[in-house]
Each structure stands twice: as C-alpha cells, then as structure tokens.
Design an enzyme around this catalytic site. Structure first.
Site, PDB file in Angstrom:
ATOM      1  N   ASP A   1      -6.272   9.235  10.248  1.00 49.83           N
ATOM      2  CA  ASP A   1      -4.556   8.637  10.691  1.00 49.83           C
ATOM      3  C   ASP A   1      -3.687   9.611  12.024  1.00 49.83           C
ATOM      4  O   ASP A   1      -4.323  10.183  12.137  1.00 49.83           O
ATOM      5  CB  ASP A   1      -3.503   8.620   9.517  1.00 49.83           C
ATOM      6  CG  ASP A   1      -3.616   8.222   8.159  1.00 49.83           C
ATOM      7  OD1 ASP A   1      -3.568   7.179   8.562  1.00 49.83           O
ATOM      8  OD2 ASP A   1      -4.737   8.866   7.485  1.00 49.83           O
TER       9      ASP A   1
ATOM     10  N   GLU B   1       0.581  -1.440  -0.153  1.00 49.20           N
ATOM     11  CA  GLU B   1      -0.441   0.007   0.066  1.00 49.20           C
ATOM     12  C   GLU B   1       0.816   1.405  -0.278  1.00 49.20           C
ATOM     13  O   GLU B   1       2.020   1.126   0.694  1.00 49.20           O
ATOM     14  CB  GLU B   1      -0.896   0.014   0.988  1.00 49.20           C
ATOM     15  CG  GLU B   1      -2.135  -0.694   1.202  1.00 49.20           C
ATOM     16  CD  GLU B   1      -3.021  -0.628   2.353  1.00 49.20           C
ATOM     17  OE1 GLU B   1      -3.516  -1.475   2.503  1.00 49.20           O
ATOM     18  OE2 GLU B   1      -2.304  -0.200   3.103  1.00 49.20           O
TER      19      GLU B   1
END
Lengths: 405, 278
Positions: free
Chosen positions: B60, B49
């Site tokens: 995040d 990824e």
C-alpha cells in the site's frame, strides 16, 4: 539431536526458497515476476566463470580480501580461557562485511541490464556499501532510511550523498529500518523494469536469503582456510552477531556440516529480554510472515510488528533471516543475547586490549565470546566475526557516557 | 449462489458494471466504519472491501498506511473488524463484504478460527495481498470449507502461465492491478489495461475488477468501459483522512464521491451500448 549429521545443508533452501517451514516468497503479486527473473538470473550467474572471476577480482582489489584472521593474544590471555581469533571484516573497504553482498548484487544488477539500485538501511552501513558500489559501477542509487535513523546517523547520510546516492527519509510507521524496507519494496514495485533492489541481509523473499548468504560465505571459506593454516584444525566455536544475520550466516555456512564446530548467534538483548526493549526475535518471538518470508518475529498478540530497541542500529530489526530460524529449530546453531551494557563493555575491552575498535553490532558477538572463552581452555579455539569497525559509533558511545563530541 | 455471484449477476442483468469500494476497518475510529459502509452502499457501491489494518502494509501507498496507523492507534484487530461486519449485516443482508489484509495477523489468529469467525460474521471473500498461490494451499482449503471466496490479484507483470494458475484457485472475482506500483499510485493507461484484461478473460469466466490508480469519476468511467468492476480505495481513504474530525461531513463526502463514480460508470456503459466510443 541425532538427525543433524544426516542433513545435507547444501540442499537448502528448496526450489521455493524454504528452509524447513521458514523462508518462502510472501509478496504482492506484482513482485512475483521480478523475483522469478532475479532467481533465474542468479541461478545462471552463480555458476558463470566470468561472473565469478569478476567478483573475485573485485573482492581482491576493491574490497581488500582476504580479510585477516587475527589471533587476539592479549585479550585471550586476559580472559584465561580459549584462544580467540577475530575475522577482520572491519578491514574491508567501507568498514564492514556489508560490501561482500552489495558488490555481488551490483555486479548481478549490471549483468541483468538494470540501471538503478535501491536499498534500505538502518545504521547506514548497508546504504553506504550500496552507494559505494553504485558509484563504482556508474549506477543510479536511491537509499531508503527511517527518518529517526536519518537523524541518528547523520554522518552516514552525508557519506551516501557524497557518493552520489539520493537518501529518502521514511516518515511512516516507527520511522526505522523495517519502514525503510517497506518503502524500498514499494519503490521496486513501481520501477521493476529498470531497478534492482539490493537487500542488505539474509532475509526477504526467495532468492534473497540464499543469494545474500552465498555472497557472504566468502567470510567462512576464508576463515576455514586460514584457521587450518594457522592451527591445523577447525575451531571449537564460531561466534557472530545476528540482526538479520548476514555476517553470521556467511561465517557459519561453510561449517554447518562440521558437527564439532559449535555455532553461536548473538542477538541484541537491549535493556534485557524481560522488559521487552530489545531486538531478539529468536529468543522471544514466534514464527510469522514479514517482508516476504516466514521467520521468527517480534509481534503482538494481533500479529502487529513490535518496535525494537538496541544500542546498535544495525541489529535493530524485528525479524531475522529464515535460515537462522531453521538452524535454531533443528538445534544446529545456538542463539543467545548480549545486552546494550554488555556490548558497550566489550567495545571498550577490545579497544584497550587489542587496539581494535569494534562496531557496536560486532561488540555483541565479542560479549558472548568473552563469556564463552572463560568456560573453555587455552587448547580450544573460538573465531569471532568482527563484522565492522567502530568509528561510526563513537558519537553514540560518547553520548552514553555523557560526553558531546 | 453466494452474495458475490448474485451481485455480479444482478449487475449484468441491469447492464451495469460493479463498483467495489475499499476502506480500512477502524479508520479513523472504530465507530465510523459501519456508517461509512452504509454511506458507500447509499452512494452506489456494489461490493465492500474492508481492510484489516497492519503495521507494515508494503503493498500500500502512504494514504492507506496512514489509515492503518489511525486504526491501530485504536487497537483495531481482526475480531473488532468482524464485530463491525456483524453490525453492518443487521441492516444489510445482501451487499457482499470482502476482507483485504496481510497474512501475518490472519496467521496469528489461525486460519481455521479466522475463516470460521469471518463466515459467521457475514464475510463473503478474503483477499490476502502478500500470500501468493504457491504458499496458499491450506489457506484456500480452509476458506472454501467455510464458503469464503479466495480473491486474488493479477499484476501487469504476471505471465500467462501464472494467470491460469491463479484463476484455477480464484473464486468470486479476480482483481487486476492496473499499474506497476502500490495503492494510490498515479497514471493509468486504459488501452494497456484492456490488453491485459483480454489475457485474463482467456483464462477465466470470473468477473474481472480493476483497481490501483483510479482517483476520480472520470477514471472510473474509462475503466468501466473495459472491466466488469472498478475498485476504488485510496481516493476514498484520502477523503476520510481529510474529514476525520467531522463525521457527518465525512459520510456525506464519501457518499457523493461514490455516487459520482457510479454515474460516470453507468454513463460509460450506456455510451458503449449506443455504439459510442470504443
């Protein structure tokens, strides 16, 4: 635009939170369930007579509503044009319109069994309004604030701490309001079971834009009743500043269907739109997705969010509520800007002409009203939302004028 | 069969679980990304990824936000990331590459241009963290027209009805977020993860990866015992941050961390096969 008379504004947003192409719900999967839980709880309590009665009682006895609608006679006569009324949201408890929303959301949080409130704040006004209702209801409270704002607004940081809130300085990104929002979302994601996130403006994922608007429409409903009592007719124009846009939406919404009432939202022009140092996404930005909704954004060619600038921390945000984006596109409201310099001038003008010291945010609306009134006649009426008081800004004003207090 | 399907099929044949690594494209510098991807493959990663940096990555934690800021300091954008993928593909035609990012940069590039250029560069799947299925119809159609797999997250808070809805549009694999919070968060309850995986498997035959909160080889091994794939991100990015000034050391540390996880996962699977724990 001929189509606007046929729009039923009460039908917006749709079930997915859309105002035309704007709004919606753009969040990580983890937040979809809590947002749906919130939307369902709000849909239920907004029609619950007991909830509404409790909110109304708190508005009357705790916030101090209704706020006066004051005719600024001396200032109006100096300008020689339209008669200007001021909706005195500055006289609310904690000194701004923000508490209308925090009171509503905190009562909803308590109904939902949440014991912990989190919120973002820029200048600290929404943080103070959240910490205040948290103290009032005995709820735990954590306020996220950009580290740069913590330094600039130390008085409000101390107020929040006195009220029992924990203030967390956010060091990420530009260390301002948008970064505080990111951090508040992260806190909510990690603590969804017991935590309620009180967003301070008409932005964010559905149902926040509609819910915050609804709690703030008390401003417009009172204004409508008060101006009819005083003048026997509706005003010709409404003027309010727009950062995220909650005080403007609260004033505008009950008048949207009145085609004869012109609506002016005033963005922060900063040092002027040409140089890029401003906070005027409606004037200069383009549609994109940030903080859970699609709206006008200040962004670069790669879709990265740009830093903003305004003399007033409360307008210093790169996005705007999605309903404003929609009202701009359909032409129902007009969006203009006032620069730092114009806002500062209006701050002094109102202070001297009426003995009312406005918040620098509200001073942007006053600067627009000043320009507008001169083009109108004394048989015409403007209502300006005086969304907050200026005591919090005197250090900023003094510093700009070379004084240290 | 596309690269992602082939890789999961190969893992099944060899009796191993897939290891999916995440790094932010352009972190700590644009020229480090391809060597990092190669080091991850050498260490035993099955699927790569690559994060598209965004100024406001609200899903995040601080580790990946800092990575985004390092990449953005070099003005890394989607086109730069696609150049990196093209460069990686020169020597590696088989390892699947999934781009992970936020909607706004993709929207500004335009769905059609983005999907066409990503497919041409050798990308296999797209995970857009702040785009729920409800808002995704034209995006998904555009990806599929370009043979790109839309990858979706499923959270501990996702109800059964939504799990079905997500799995209907998902391709490649689905990604279960193993705890409430953001990337890099603490605490992981494997038995709780197993219960959620059973619910997801009732809705789809796609492989299910698990990520968020997997910091070390031991955690990777525990998750490998129950999931089809283990996703590791913040733990790698933290090493990249720690060794950013010494590229060769950085590549080595990242390779070793992935290799440790690989060994722990393979050991856990062997243990199950031998009738050990669980």
């Amino acid at each position: 635009m001929s189509s606007k008379v046929s729009i039923d504004y009460g039908e917006f947003p749709d079930a997915g939170g859309h105002f035309g192409r704007y709004g919606g719900r753009f969040v990580p999967e983890l937040l979809m369930a809590p947002l749906e839980e919130l939307a369902q709880a709000y849909a239920r309590y907004r029609e619950d007579p007991l909830f509404l009665a409790e909110l109304e009682a708190d508005f009357a006895h705790y916030v101090g509503r209704p706020s006066p609608l004051y005719y600024a006679r001396r200032w109006s006569e100096q300008l020689g044009g339209a008669r200007i009324y001021l909706k005195r949201e500055d006289l609310n408890h904690t000194g701004a319109h923000k508490i209308n929303n925090t009171m509503g959301q905190a009562l909803l949080a308590a109904r939902m069994g949440k014991t912990r409130l989190v919120a973002e704040t820029g200048a600290g006004q929404h943080g103070v309004a959240t910490a205040t209702v948290a103290a009032r209801l005995g709820l735990e409270c954590v306020i996220y604030m950009g580290a740069a704002d913590v330094q600039r607004q130390s008085v409000n940081v101390y107020r929040m701490r006195l009220l029992g809130a924990k203030v967390v300085a956010v060091e990420a990104g530009t260390r301002t309001l948008k970064d505080a929002l990111n951090e508040a979302f992260r806190d909510w994601a990690a603590n969804v079971d017991d935590t309620f996130y009180i967003i301070g403006t008409v932005a964010g994922p559905h149902p926040y834009p509609a819910m915050v608007r609804d709690f703030q429409t008390v401003i417009g409903r009172e204004t409508r009743r008060q101006i009819l009592e005083r003048e026997g007719r509706l005003p010709d124009a409404l003027v309010a500043c727009v950062g995220g846009g909650s005080n403007a939406m609260g004033l505008f919404h009950p008048f949207l269907a009145e085609a004869g009432v012109r609506l002016y939202g005033v963005e922060a022009g900063g040092e002027g739109l040409a140089g890029g140092r401003h906070a005027a996404p409606l004037a200069t930005g383009r549609p994109g997705v940030l903080h859970g909704n699609r709206t006008y954004l200040m962004e670069d060619a790669d879709g990265q969010i740009l830093p903003t600038h305004s003399i007033s921390a409360g307008l210093d945000y790169p996005g705007v509520g999605p309903e404003h984006a929609w009202l701009k596109d359909i032409g129902r409201a007009e969006y203009v800007d006032a620069t730092d310099r114009e806002a500062l001038a209006a701050f002094h003008t109102l202070t001297r002409a009426e003995g009312i010291m406005p918040a620098l945010e509200s001073a942007h609306a006053l600067a627009c009203a000043d320009r507008l009134a001169r083009t109108m006649t004394p048989d015409q009426i403007i209502v300006v939302n005086l969304s907050g008081r200026g005591d919090k800004d005197i250090n900023t004003v003094a510093a700009l004028e070379g004084m240290e207090l | 069969m596309n690269r992602i399907e082939r890789r999961f099929a190969a893992c099944r044949e060899r009796g191993r679980k897939a290891l999916i690594s995440y790094i932010t494209g352009g972190d700590p510098r644009p020229d480090a990304t391809v060597p990092l991807l190669q080091a991850l493959v050498e260490g035993g990663a099955d699927i790569l990824e690559v994060g598209i940096p965004f100024s406001d990555p609200m899903a995040d934690g601080q580790v990946i936000q800092a990575a985004c800021e390092r990449a953005l300091a070099h003005r890394v954008n989607i086109r730069r990331i696609l150049e990196m993928v093209r460069e990686f593909r020169v020597d590696d035609a088989h390892t699947p590459v999934v781009l992970m990012g936020y909607l706004n940069p993709i929207e500004q590039m335009g769905y059609a241009v983005f999907a066409r250029e990503a497919a041409t560069a050798g990308v296999d799947g797209i995970l857009c963290v702040d785009l729920p299925p409800e808002e995704s119809q034209s995006f998904v159609e555009t990806l599929q027209a370009n043979q790109l797999d839309p990858i979706w997250l499923i959270a501990p808070t996702t109800q059964a009805g939504r799990i079905h809805r997500i799995c209907e549009v998902a391709r490649g694999f689905v990604y279960y977020v193993s705890l409430k919070g953001v990337t890099g968060a603490d605490s992981l309850d494997v038995s709780d993860v197993a219960v959620h995986l059973a619910n997801i498997r009732a809705a789809t035959r796609l492989p299910v990866g698990v990520g968020f909160g997997i910091h070390d080889a031991a955690a990777a091994g525990r998750i490998a015992a129950v999931a089809d794939a283990v996703v590791v991100g913040s733990a790698l990015v933290a090493q990249i941050e720690a060794h950013q000034s010494e590229p060769e050391v950085m590549y080595g540390v990242v390779r070793e961390l992935i290799a440790d996880m690989r060994r722990a996962m393979d050991a856990a699977v062997v243990k199950i096969a031998l009738g050990g724990e669980r």
